[in-house]
Design a protein around this motif. Structure first.
Motif, short mmCIF file in Angstrom:
data_model
loop_
_atom_site.label_atom_id
_atom_site.label_comp_id
_atom_site.label_asym_id
_atom_site.label_seq_id
_atom_site.Cartn_x
_atom_site.Cartn_y
_atom_site.Cartn_z
N SER A 163 43.88 3.49 46.64
CA SER A 163 44.99 4.06 46.19
C SER A 163 46.10 3.14 45.92
CB SER A 163 45.63 5.14 47.08
OG SER A 163 45.88 4.56 48.65
N VAL A 164 46.15 2.16 46.43
CA VAL A 164 47.07 1.02 46.44
C VAL A 164 47.02 0.23 45.13
CG1 VAL A 164 47.70 -1.25 47.38
CG2 VAL A 164 47.15 0.29 48.97
N ARG A 165 45.75 0.53 44.51
CA ARG A 165 45.45 -0.04 43.11
C ARG A 165 45.93 0.87 42.08
NH1 ARG A 165 39.62 -2.40 43.88
NH2 ARG A 165 39.79 -2.82 41.73
N LEU A 166 46.18 2.08 42.41
CA LEU A 166 46.75 3.11 41.40
C LEU A 166 48.09 3.43 41.45
CD1 LEU A 166 44.14 5.85 42.60
CD2 LEU A 166 44.14 4.47 40.58
N GLU A 167 48.87 2.25 41.68
CA GLU A 167 50.54 2.62 41.47
C GLU A 167 51.10 2.78 40.17
OE1 GLU A 167 52.25 -0.61 43.65
OE2 GLU A 167 51.59 -0.14 45.38
N LEU A 168 50.49 1.87 39.25
CA LEU A 168 50.96 2.19 38.00
C LEU A 168 50.45 3.22 37.19
CD1 LEU A 168 52.56 0.52 35.99
CD2 LEU A 168 50.86 -0.65 35.06
N ALA B 160 38.28 13.77 40.15
CA ALA B 160 37.92 12.16 40.18
C ALA B 160 38.88 11.37 40.64
CB ALA B 160 37.81 11.73 38.57
N LEU B 161 40.11 12.04 40.39
CA LEU B 161 41.22 11.11 41.03
C LEU B 161 41.63 11.52 42.64
CD1 LEU B 161 44.01 11.59 38.14
CD2 LEU B 161 42.87 9.65 38.79
N GLN B 162 40.97 12.54 43.11
CA GLN B 162 40.91 12.89 44.41
C GLN B 162 40.04 11.83 45.13
OE1 GLN B 162 40.24 16.88 45.45
NE2 GLN B 162 41.68 17.55 44.27
N SER B 163 39.11 11.48 44.62
CA SER B 163 38.25 10.69 45.45
C SER B 163 38.84 9.22 45.57
CB SER B 163 36.89 10.48 44.82
OG SER B 163 36.82 10.23 43.43
N LEU B 164 39.65 8.91 44.69
CA LEU B 164 40.10 7.48 44.62
C LEU B 164 41.47 7.35 45.43
CD1 LEU B 164 40.12 7.01 40.50
CD2 LEU B 164 38.35 6.11 42.18
N TYR B 165 42.19 8.58 45.41
CA TYR B 165 43.36 8.51 46.32
C TYR B 165 43.11 8.72 47.74
CZ TYR B 165 46.70 8.38 42.53
OH TYR B 165 47.52 8.14 41.38
N TYR B 166 41.88 9.39 48.09
CA TYR B 166 41.53 9.60 49.33
C TYR B 166 41.14 8.18 50.09
CZ TYR B 166 38.91 11.37 53.30
OH TYR B 166 38.62 12.00 54.44
N VAL C 105 45.11 24.51 42.36
CA VAL C 105 44.76 24.21 43.58
C VAL C 105 44.50 22.65 43.97
CG1 VAL C 105 43.08 24.56 45.67
CG2 VAL C 105 44.12 26.38 44.25
N GLN C 106 43.79 22.18 43.02
CA GLN C 106 43.25 20.91 43.07
C GLN C 106 44.43 19.82 42.72
OE1 GLN C 106 40.36 20.07 44.42
NE2 GLN C 106 39.76 22.20 44.53
N ALA C 107 45.33 20.32 42.07
CA ALA C 107 46.62 19.58 41.67
C ALA C 107 47.39 19.33 43.00
CB ALA C 107 47.39 20.10 40.67
N ILE C 108 47.43 20.41 43.58
CA ILE C 108 48.45 20.29 44.89
C ILE C 108 47.70 19.28 45.99
CG2 ILE C 108 49.26 21.66 47.00
CD1 ILE C 108 49.38 24.14 44.80
N LYS C 109 46.12 19.58 46.16
CA LYS C 109 45.67 18.66 46.99
C LYS C 109 45.66 17.18 46.54
CE LYS C 109 42.23 21.79 48.53
NZ LYS C 109 40.69 22.41 48.58
N LEU C 110 45.65 16.90 44.95
CA LEU C 110 45.88 15.42 44.86
C LEU C 110 47.13 15.21 45.16
CD1 LEU C 110 44.96 13.04 43.32
CD2 LEU C 110 45.60 14.18 41.24
#
Length: 1330
Positions: A412-417, A401-407, A439-444
């Protein structure tokens, strides 16, 4: 975030007050989910940090939550979701009291039964070509398009919304696997909670599966169709029906109630439905938001026009449209708030991991779809908390779920905090025990790195760097991508104008960076792992061999820092690994489970790369060898490159002159080096180039023959001077002989040099060294090795059938002579020479054993060579002297460096190889199996060093011959026992460490026989026979009346008693009694305890037939068991002779031969007076040792007689000594028998309880079988069974059945179906998010 819901219009509120909703919708969704929104009804998530919350709220441009509607009763909501300032507290409109709502039973406008008959749904059944099919069945079949199914339902809803909604309700009930159905009367008169309770009672709890969990392709498609149906339903209704304040209220209210059910199937299905419904509503809200923005822009554009051009009618229409869109937006927000607070807030903490995963997966979709409303810390905190979930499935959903946001960079700018708060947790998840999660943690983290370089510290990056050496390839590849992004993806402005190839290119600096990283990681042995990790993302860089060659050959430019020798060595290793990866297209050894199947594209790429390697290094390799000729490491790696050449290119590319240059450089390397690794690399290169399939064969073969001719001539000249009698070997001559022997041995390993006749010179050298005793050890070792290769090449020639008639005779003579030579060298002083001779001799004995005739090679029978007893003894003595030694005593292999751990490991590895070579001789029956006894006895003492080798040897020998293996094991125990006696004396303490060690070894041996007693029956019986004979073999040194010298061995032998089957226990017990005298049976001193304990181990379970209960006691006897075996008569003891006669022919042969022999123990003694105390006919067999003596069958006791019924015998005034002793023994045994019976009864009670539970759980065992199973095995008397049954009521016993997927959890145990300690780490529950 969405705008706060505006208050309702007064007119609509008045209309809704006048409406009377149906009973089950009174209060609407707010009434149904009010208990779930109460702050005390659910365990609240960890509180947020107030300072961080204020900081975040202050930074927000939009509101961060949906405001739930405020009705007459105020709803207490999650504190994290409230409006902190109260600025947006407007009067909202309720979901249940809306305009246009009708009471149940009233038809919608235009409704009627007559019209409904023409639609796709009649009485809840689909009529579109599939009669009498419910909505669930239609979706399950998946044959109809979801769009058409939804359209048919919408038409039915327009004409009779109650019936359509009833069908939709039953659809959700049936999707949960419930066989019940909601009737129209229930729908009209019952609350939702009452309907759910009714459905729960009708749920089939015996089945653990329901549609969402059933395996199979059909049910996987059903899940997809189920989700699609909900999405399409909302999409098709988004313009009118979802705003009718009836359909969505009913659906949300139902799903909210089902999601709080005790039945897992209801919770799982309704949660999935609610989350998909929420996702569909998010799409609707997103469309409304876009339409509102468009309408607002149109309104502003029209209003900004000059008055003459302004259209007031259009302004009013746009204003009205914006007002309607705002009202619809408020409606959708109300629905989403109801689902979020009524379902998500509770179910993201559900006890079932699948339900938690659904919630986290969908909230990630909401954040990505409608970031303005959901991408804020009020919702991100749920993902952050759940990253600590104990189930890998849930943690994986959080990361995806987080990968789709940071991609997306804008998101991703709104996820700084959020990143600053949970970054450490994400970094720690790279070491997750679940590989997929890691694996997914490294990709994130890679996506985080792309969004901002400053977020991750150097320590964070280093924790990922070392994972490029992981044995798990997906983790290593992900870490390689992270490393590549971090080190190689950033280009400065000064690097833009650099050339594409060569030393000054951008790749040149990147390759240097790779070398620096490789050296800093200090894992130089794993260069292949590093290359494989970087291959998918940096293959173009790693295949830039032109730049690598330039870095090695070209001189550095002015101002450029040259590579050090260590860096050049690392670069050569990386270059070789990259060539191997490109030409083999396979991961390195240890990374990957199987060989990769190459596609057509992969094969073409492989062929192209191999061509490039050949064209490039055919020219460069001679130059590289010339420059680094004296460097051992570099030359060794360079000489491995020709293995990957396409040799045809030498001819097609007209590169013959470069081939000649390569041959000259290899000759130069052979001449300058004496290192074995370099010489073997040269030999391997010649072997690869000397391929008869290619046209360059003749050219390379001539060069090879010239090189061997020179080496052989040099060796012969040196040996003439070196072996002259009467002269001491000169050191220079010895060095020349040694270096030449090394070179010839290295080439003989890969090439057939038989035509040079090297056997004579080598044998002469070995014989001289044996006679004089002053030959340098390295010369002897390499001479042995060379002679060994000669024998093997000669055997290969004979086996192929290409040899001459006399070659086999010559080979036989040479082989036997060389074996005798090695046997003589085993007895020399030098350890290294002895080890070499031992290893070669073991290999030759194995090769020339009877195995040589297998696979149709009977013509080689004359070559079979079996070692005699003297050779076997010498081999065994070598193993005992050189292998089974303490680490501190090994002073020969470590060259005085005892503290060097590497040398100790190397010495241990060498000893393991020696032991493995000898154990192979045992396994392949080259030496006698009983010689393994001296190896097996070391199993416990050297378990850490050689335990795996010895255990595998025992396993293989047992597969060959179980009986002989058992005899070898007991022989090893006997030898240890004799060694202990010689060390401690015959009066040793049985609690000493030596004796306990032997007993523990026997226990380990016993465990190796496994659980199948029938397969090892004869072997175990023979083991006991040998052990008994050994125990009574030597008489006592103290004379008669004392125990035999080896009697304590019976205590060791008792470790194998559990491996005897019941019949064999009686047989072994009878055999034991043949060695006993009557006096032995009466002894009770400590020195006789081994005999007593061994007899008890044979008697325990051996008389189960006499201890079983009459099957007629229970009315539920096992008919199956009665057909297999007859139950013995209760309390009837069999005669020893009868036991022997009853044994089948499969019993031990050693018992049948002496079946009728009488022993002193069996002689009837008429002089015993102990029977005066009790009539022999009245005694129980276990009450006296007199039962072991032979009696007529009619005198055998049948039933125990109570003491009051015994005849009153006249006791003499004074009993003799034997009478007193026997009477005392009788009393003691009676007490022991009673204690034994009590222990058996208690064990039976426990066993019976377990059996009853197993019977009720399993379906394979009928109820009629339960008591006889326990009785036949466990009980010892009729009365005991009745006493136990009196205290148990099995029919009403509360059995805790295993948790079913579909079973209702107990409310008192799981009030909210959420145990935080079982789902998340403790750290999560006690920390705030910000």
């Amino acid at each position: 975030m969405l705008a706060v819901i505006s208050g309702r219009l007064g007119r609509r509120r008045e209309e809704m007050r006048n409406q009377q909703p149906p009973k089950h919708l009174s209060g609407g969704v707010a009434e149904e989910i009010r208990p779930y929104l109460d702050s005390g009804a659910v365990e609240a998530p960890p509180p947020a940090d107030p300072e961080n919350v204020k900081e975040m709220i202050a930074a927000q441009d939009l509101h961060t939550e949906f405001q739930f509607p405020q009705e007459a009763e105020s709803l207490s909501s999650d504190t994290d979701l409230e409006d902190p300032d109260g600025k947006n507290a407007k009067t909202g409109k309720g979901m249940a009291a809306r305009k246009g709502k009708k009471a149940l039973g009233d038809k919608a406008k235009g409704g009627g039964a007559g019209r409904g008959a023409d639609l796709g749904w009649v009485n809840g059944h689909h009529q579109n070509g599939m009669e009498n099919m419910t909505l669930f069945e239609v979706v399950k079949m998946g044959k109809s398009a979801t769009q058409s199914v939804v359209d048919d339902w919408i038409e039915a809803y327009k004409h009779d919304r109650d019936m359509a909604l009833l069908d939709l309700i039953n659809f959700f009930i049936q999707c949960s696997g419930c066989r019940g159905a909601v009737s129209g009367e229930m729908f009209r008169q019952m609350q939702n909670s009452e309907i759910i309770r009714k459905m729960t009672e009708e749920f089939d709890e015996d089945s653990g599966d329901y549609p969402l969990t059933v395996s199979g392709p059909q049910w996987k498609k059903f899940r997809i169709s189920f989700c699609d149906f909900i999405a399409v339903l909302v999409r098709q209704c988004q313009y009118s029906i979802i705003y009718d304040e009836y359909m969505m209220d009913t659906i949300i209210s139902l799903l909210t109630g089902l999601s709080d059910s005790q039945v897992r199937a209801f919770r799982h299905t309704s949660t999935l439905a609610a989350m998909k419904l929420m996702t569909a509503l998010v799409n609707v809200a997103l469309n409304l938001s876009i339409n509102m923005d468009n309408t607002q822009r149109q309104y502003e554009a029209e209003r900004n026009k000059v008055i003459a051009k302004r259209a007031n009618d259009r302004l009013e229409l746009l204003l009205q449209k914006r007002k309607e869109l705002q009202e619809n937006q408020d409606e959708i927000e109300n629905m989403m708030n109801a689902i979020f607070k009524g379902v998500f807030v509770h179910r993201y903490r559900d006890a079932i991991a699948e339900i938690r995963a659904i919630c986290i997966e969908e909230i990630g979709v909401w954040m990505k779809l409608y970031s303005d409303a959901f991408l804020n810390d009020s919702y991100l905190k749920y993902v952050g908390w759940t990253m600590h979930d104990k189930q890998g499935e849930v943690r994986l959903k959080c990361l995806t779920a987080l990968q789709s946001l940071y991609y997306t960079r804008e998101l991703s700018v709104r996820l700084e905090l959020f990143t600053s708060r949970f970054k450490d947790r994400i970094v720690s998840m790279t070491l997750d025990k679940e590989y997929d999660v890691a694996v997914q943690a490294i990709k994130l983290l890679t996506l985080v790195l792309q969004s901002s370089d400053e977020v991750l510290t150097a320590e964070d990056c280093e924790s990922v760097y070392h994972l490029v050496y992981s044995a798990h390839r997906p983790i290593a590849v992900s870490a390689g991508e992270f490393l590549f992004k971090k080190l190689f993806s950033h280009r400065g402005p000064e690097e833009e104008g650099l050339p594409r190839r060569g030393r000054q290119s951008l790749n040149g600096s990147l390759i240097k960076t790779t070398v620096f990283f490789f050296l800093e990681s200090e894992l130089h042995e794993h260069g292949a792992y590093l290359v494989d990790s970087l291959w998918e993302c940096g293959s173009e860089l790693l295949k830039d061999w032109e730049t690598m060659i330039s870095l090695l050959l070209d001189e550095p430019m002015s101002g450029e820092e040259a590579l050090t020798d260590r860096q050049e060595t690392a670069l050569v290793e990386i270059m070789l690994c990259a060539i191997r990866q490109a030409c083999e297209c396979q991961p390195p050894i240890g990374r990957g489970t199987g060989k990769k199947v190459l596609t057509a594209k992969d094969k073409k790429t492989q062929l192209d790369d191999r061509t490039r390697v050949t064209e490039m290094f055919a020219v460069a390799l001679p130059l590289l060898l010339a420059k680094y000729c004296v460097d051992i490491d570099k030359v060794t790696n360079f000489l491995l490159i020709p293995k990957y050449f396409d040799l045809d290119i030498y001819t097609t590319g007209r590169l013959e002159k470069h081939l000649d240059a390569l041959m000259r450089q290899i000759w130069e390397v052979v001449d300058k080096h004496t290192d074995t690794e370099v010489l073997e690399a040269c030999s391997t290169t010649y072997h690869h180039l000397c391929n008869e399939e290619f046209s360059i064969f003749n050219r390379v073969d001539i060069a090879r023959s010239q090189l061997i001719d020179e080496l052989v001539d040099k060796l012969n000249r040196l040996l003439e001077d070196f072996l002259q009698e009467g002269e001491e070997p000169d050191e220079d001559d010895a060095y020349q002989v040694l270096s030449t022997l090394k070179k010839i041995s290295a080439f003989h390993n890969a090439h057939d040099l038989l035509k040079w006749d090297l056997f004579t010179s080598n044998y002469r050298l070995l014989n001289t060294g044996l006679q004089n005793g002053d030959m340098p050890e390295q010369i002897v070792i390499h001479a042995m090795q060379c002679t060994h290769y000669i024998i093997l090449w000669h055997l290969a020639k004979v086996s192929d059938g290409t040899s001459l008639k006399g070659d086999m005779v010559t080979l036989r003579k040479q082989m036997r002579a060389f074996c005798l030579m090695c046997q003589r060298y085993i007895n020399t002083i030098n350890t290294a020479v002895k080890e070499q001779a031992f290893t070669i001799l073991c290999d030759l004995l194995l090769i020339f054993s009877h195995q040589i005739m297998s696979s149709g090679r009977e013509q080689l029978e004359s070559l079979v060579y079996m070692p005699d007893s003297s050779l076997q003894a010498e081999l065994l003595n070598f193993i005992l002297d050189q292998v089974f030694i303490d680490q501190d005593d090994d002073n020969n292999s470590t060259d005085g460096q005892q503290d060097d751990e590497a040398n100790k490991i190397e010495a241990l590895h060498k000893r393991r190889n020696l032991l493995a070579a000898y154990c192979k001789l045992i396994v392949y029956n080259v030496v006698e199996m009983d010689t393994g006894a001296d190896v097996f006895k070391q199993y416990m003492r050297y378990y850490n060093d050689y335990g795996d080798i010895i255990k595998e040897t025992m396993s293989k020998t047992r597969q060959i011959d179980k009986t002989q293996c058992a005899q070898t094991l007991v022989l090893s125990l006997q030898r240890l026992f004799n060694e202990m006696l010689s060390e401690l004396g015959f009066n040793f303490d049985r609690s000493s460490s030596a004796f306990c060690g032997i007993k523990e070894l026997a226990r380990r041996f016993s465990l190796t026989f496994g659980l199948d007693q029938m397969k090892t029956r004869e072997a175990i019986a023979m083991l006991h026979k040998n052990g008994i004979e050994f125990a009574f073999k030597e008489p006592s040194p103290q004379g008669e009346g004392s125990p035999p010298l080896n009697l304590a061995f019976l205590d060791i032998l008792s470790e194998f008693s559990s491996k005897l089957i019941r019949q064999d226990k009686r047989t072994v017990h009878t055999y034991l009694e043949r060695f006993m005298t009557f006096q032995m049976a009466l002894q009770r001193e400590d020195c006789w305890l081994p005999l007593i304990s061994y007899r008890n181990s044979l008697q325990a379970g051996g008389d189960d037939d006499t201890m079983s209960v009459i099957s007629g006691i229970s009315s539920r006897g096992s008919s199956v068991r009665s057909k297999k075996s007859k139950p013995a008569t209760a309390s009837k003891r069999k005669l020893p002779e009868a036991e022997e006669n009853s044994c089948s022919s499969s019993d031990s042969v050693w018992m049948n031969r002496e079946q009728n022999a009488q022993t002193p123990v069996m002689i009837h003694s008429p002089h015993l007076t102990s029977t005066v105390l009790r009539d022999p006919k009245k005694m129980r067999p276990e009450d006296s040792y007199t039962a072991t003596f032979t009696m007529p069958a009619e005198q055998q006791p049948h039933q125990p007689v109570p003491p009051q019924q015994q005849p009153n015998h006249q006791h003499p005034a004074a009993m003799d000594y034997n009478t007193q002793v026997t009477w005392m023994l009788t009393q003691r045994q009676q007490a022991e028998a009673r204690q034994q019976q009590e222990r058996v009864s208690m064990h039976y009670a426990k066993m019976r309880n377990h059996m009853q539970q197993a019977i009720r759980r399993g379906s394979g065992l009928m109820e009629d079988d339960e008591e006889p199973i326990v009785e036949d095995v466990m009980m010892s008397s009729d009365d005991r069974l009745e006493d136990i049954n009196e205290g148990m009521d099995f029919d009403t016993m509360d059995i805790d059945l295993p948790a079913s997927k579909n079973r209702r959890e107990r409310t008192e145990l799981k009030p909210d179906y959420f145990d935080p300690s079982s789902i998340m780490d403790d750290s999560v529950l006690n920390v705030s998010m910000f």
